[in-house]
Design an enzyme around this catalytic site. Sequence first.
Site, PDB file in Angstrom:
ATOM      1  CG  HIS A 120     -16.639   4.086   5.458  1.00 22.81           C
ATOM      2  ND1 HIS A 120     -16.121   3.304   6.552  1.00 22.81           N
ATOM      3  CD2 HIS A 120     -16.154   4.230   4.725  1.00 22.81           C
ATOM      4  CE1 HIS A 120     -14.166   3.141   6.353  1.00 22.81           C
ATOM      5  NE2 HIS A 120     -14.864   3.167   5.064  1.00 22.81           N
ATOM      6  CG  ASP A 131     -17.181   3.783   9.748  1.00 19.07           C
ATOM      7  OD1 ASP A 131     -17.484   3.028   9.126  1.00 19.07           O
ATOM      8  OD2 ASP A 131     -15.466   3.484   9.810  1.00 19.07           O
ATOM      9  CB  ALA A 152     -22.272   6.905 -12.928  1.00 18.16           C
ATOM     10  CD  GLN A 210     -20.632   2.452  -9.053  1.00 19.18           C
ATOM     11  OE1 GLN A 210     -20.194   3.033  -9.427  1.00 19.18           O
ATOM     12  NE2 GLN A 210     -20.986   1.213  -7.917  1.00 19.18           N
ATOM     13  CB  SER A 261     -18.136  -0.460  -6.612  1.00 17.13           C
ATOM     14  OG  SER A 261     -18.471   1.368  -6.875  1.00 17.13           O
TER      15      SER A 261
HETATM   16  O1  LIG Z   1     -20.459   8.384 -10.103  1.00 20.55           O
HETATM   17  C1  LIG Z   1     -20.456   7.365  -8.958  1.00 20.55           C
HETATM   18  C2  LIG Z   1     -19.436   7.334  -8.078  1.00 20.55           C
HETATM   19  C3  LIG Z   1     -20.039   6.046  -7.172  1.00 20.55           C
HETATM   20  N1  LIG Z   1     -20.982   5.655  -7.069  1.00 20.55           N
HETATM   21  C4  LIG Z   1     -21.784   5.362  -6.125  1.00 20.55           C
HETATM   22  O2  LIG Z   1     -21.027   5.892  -4.034  1.00 20.55           O
HETATM   23  C5  LIG Z   1     -20.292   4.199  -3.744  1.00 20.55           C
HETATM   24  C6  LIG Z   1     -18.784   4.504  -3.796  1.00 20.55           C
HETATM   25  O3  LIG Z   1     -18.469   3.833  -2.746  1.00 20.55           O
HETATM   26  P1  LIG Z   1     -17.382   2.224  -2.608  1.00 20.55           P
HETATM   27  O4  LIG Z   1     -18.080   1.895  -4.167  1.00 20.55           O
HETATM   28  O5  LIG Z   1     -16.835   1.390  -1.598  1.00 20.55           O
HETATM   29  O6  LIG Z   1     -16.141   3.623  -3.099  1.00 20.55           O
HETATM   30  P2  LIG Z   1     -15.928   4.476  -2.093  1.00 20.55           P
HETATM   31  O7  LIG Z   1     -16.732   5.816  -2.011  1.00 20.55           O
HETATM   32  O8  LIG Z   1     -14.046   4.421  -2.491  1.00 20.55           O
HETATM   33  O9  LIG Z   1     -15.970   3.436  -0.835  1.00 20.55           O
HETATM   34  C7  LIG Z   1     -14.158   4.087   0.339  1.00 20.55           C
HETATM   35  O10 LIG Z   1     -15.138   3.397   1.662  1.00 20.55           O
HETATM   36  C8  LIG Z   1     -15.267   1.781   0.898  1.00 20.55           C
HETATM   37  C9  LIG Z   1     -15.963   0.757   2.097  1.00 20.55           C
HETATM   38  O11 LIG Z   1     -15.156   1.205   3.408  1.00 20.55           O
HETATM   39  C10 LIG Z   1     -14.299   1.409   0.587  1.00 20.55           C
HETATM   40  O12 LIG Z   1     -14.097  -0.228   0.392  1.00 20.55           O
HETATM   41  C11 LIG Z   1     -13.061   1.958  -0.274  1.00 20.55           C
HETATM   42  O13 LIG Z   1     -11.633   1.936  -0.531  1.00 20.55           O
HETATM   43  C12 LIG Z   1     -13.163   3.795   0.412  1.00 20.55           C
HETATM   44  O14 LIG Z   1     -12.707   4.241  -0.751  1.00 20.55           O
HETATM   45  C13 LIG Z   1     -21.379   3.088  -3.998  1.00 20.55           C
HETATM   46  O15 LIG Z   1     -22.417   2.435  -3.880  1.00 20.55           O
HETATM   47  C14 LIG Z   1     -21.506   3.860  -5.964  1.00 20.55           C
HETATM   48  O16 LIG Z   1     -22.883   2.812  -6.035  1.00 20.55           O
HETATM   49  C15 LIG Z   1     -22.061   6.303  -7.540  1.00 20.55           C
HETATM   50  O17 LIG Z   1     -23.503   5.848  -7.484  1.00 20.55           O
HETATM   51  N2  LIG Z   1     -22.189   7.141  -9.149  1.00 20.55           N
END
Ligand SMILES: O=c1ccn([C@@H]2O[C@H](COP(=O)(O)OP(=O)(O)O[C@H]3O[C@H](CO)[C@@H](O)[C@H](O)[C@H]3O)[C@@H](O)[C@H]2O)c(=O)[nH]1
Length: 482
Positions: free
Chosen positions: A16, A119, A350, A352, A372
């Site tokens: 978030h 938020d 990663a 990502q 993602s």
């Molecule tokens: O190895 C990793 C893992 C994650 N990321 C980054 O971390 C973020 C992850 O965000 P997201 O894909 O939204 O997943 P969550 O961290 O699980 O996010 C939470 O918040 C999101 C936004 O509200 C919701 O959609 C999800 O369900 C909730 O789990 C992204 O920018 C990725 O690029 C990395 O760079 N490397």
Amino acid sequence: MAYAELVLVPTPGMGHLVSMVEMAKLLVDRDPRLSITVLIMKLPIDSEVDSYTSSLATSMDATRIRFVHLPRVNSDPEISSGTFLAHFMESNKPHVKQAVADLAESAGSIRRLVGFVIDMFCTTMIELADEFGVPSYVFFTSSAAFLGLMLHLQSLQDEQHMDITKFKDSDTELDFPSFTNPLPAKVLPSVVLIKEAVQSFLEHAKRIRAVKGIIINTFDELEPHAVGSLASLGAPTVYPVGPILNLKGETKTKADGGGRGDDIMEWLNEQPPSSVVFLCFGSGGSFGEDQVKEIAYALERSGHRFLWSLRRPPPKGKFDLPRDYTDPAEVLPEGFLERTAGVGKVIGWAPQNAVLAHPAVGGFVSHCGWNSTLESIWFGVAVATWPLYAEQQFNAFELVAELGLAVEIKMDYRRDFRMESDFIVTADEIEGGIKKLMEDASSERWKKVKDVSEKSRKALMEGGSSHLALGHLVEDILNNTP
Ligand SMILES: O=c1ccn([C@@H]2O[C@H](COP(=O)(O)OP(=O)(O)O[C@H]3O[C@H](CO)[C@@H](O)[C@H](O)[C@H]3O)[C@@H](O)[C@H]2O)c(=O)[nH]1
């Protein structure tokens, strides 16, 4: 000239916080009259928020965006319980109030408070904005369709007196105004199926109806039907200003060992175009050893090159974030790393966005977190869905069935708040999904992904839909007089 000051209240989890900070940067870049204070509440676990905000502090102009860290609070319920967040917000409220009062006092004639941006899960803070006599905006970190779902379920409960939890384990489908397809109850987020949690979740929807505007991390061209349906569901003015992405990758955390992933990029440089499937499950995703082995068998049998972000789950019964393995071989099938050395790479956290941007990457097995999802769209990489918790099943359904942008590995597979589950997705299912993902580069779906990717970039350009929406938002904020 006095700056028009916004107070931002993010939920302090990386999924978030990061997009909210990126939104703050967009706002101050867009108009020199705006300045922003971000209030950071402290979670009872090490959420990596501190290292993220301190890494930002060095790169930001502190006259325009500042971070204020609030004192740690005692919050009674277990963090994994459905009521934790509501208690956490309540305990933080006095600190938020104090911080804003301090800000108003120290700002003098330099800053004039013009609003709160809150938020989607901090909506109890709206009453503080009311006390300070300024309007609230909600920042919605998930999709327009999910906002529609919250509003729709809340009216089913409060106007039609429906018990939403009756959909637990139900095979029924719901008529859902934000989708053109019926919505299977099996993809509803678990929070609305748990008696102790649903009420406080739907209270957010009720409060969201009363704010001045909702800023959504989406863009019109991605979810035209969902965005269009929000007014009839009782939403106030919505501003789809996305995709808001953290393209500079400033989420570097302790868990990634502080590395920039140079070895990962070097490895990708050696792979043929579109040949690698990337597996990554967000900031909270991890699996037990049995599931890890199924993934490994599937990868080996699929014959595709792979880059796999594999992370160690927190100890059983403890709510925490996953960490990197010191030696992933301890959970992988014997000899796996040796046998796949030429075609695959197992990593921890990663980089990502850099990975998705790389031409060698041809598909993404994702948990369908909304960030993602937007990143996969931005970089034009098709997804195979493997949702785990929160609203990820719903996002997966939207991607596969509503938007036709993804293939399914699993859709209605759930884990509880602790990420524990005895349910195993089999190697056959995973292999099938990976093959479908990687072997249909000429399909309609693949063309759609490329098309919507182009549209995501246009949306942010001058005159694009999100660029215009941001302009309207700034105008509205600047018109707020205290
Ligand atoms: O190895 C990793 C893992 C994650 N990321 C980054 O971390 C973020 C992850 O965000 P997201 O894909 O939204 O997943 P969550 O961290 O699980 O996010 C939470 O918040 C999101 C936004 O509200 C919701 O959609 C999800 O369900 C909730 O789990 C992204 O920018 C990725 O690029 C990395 O760079 N490397």
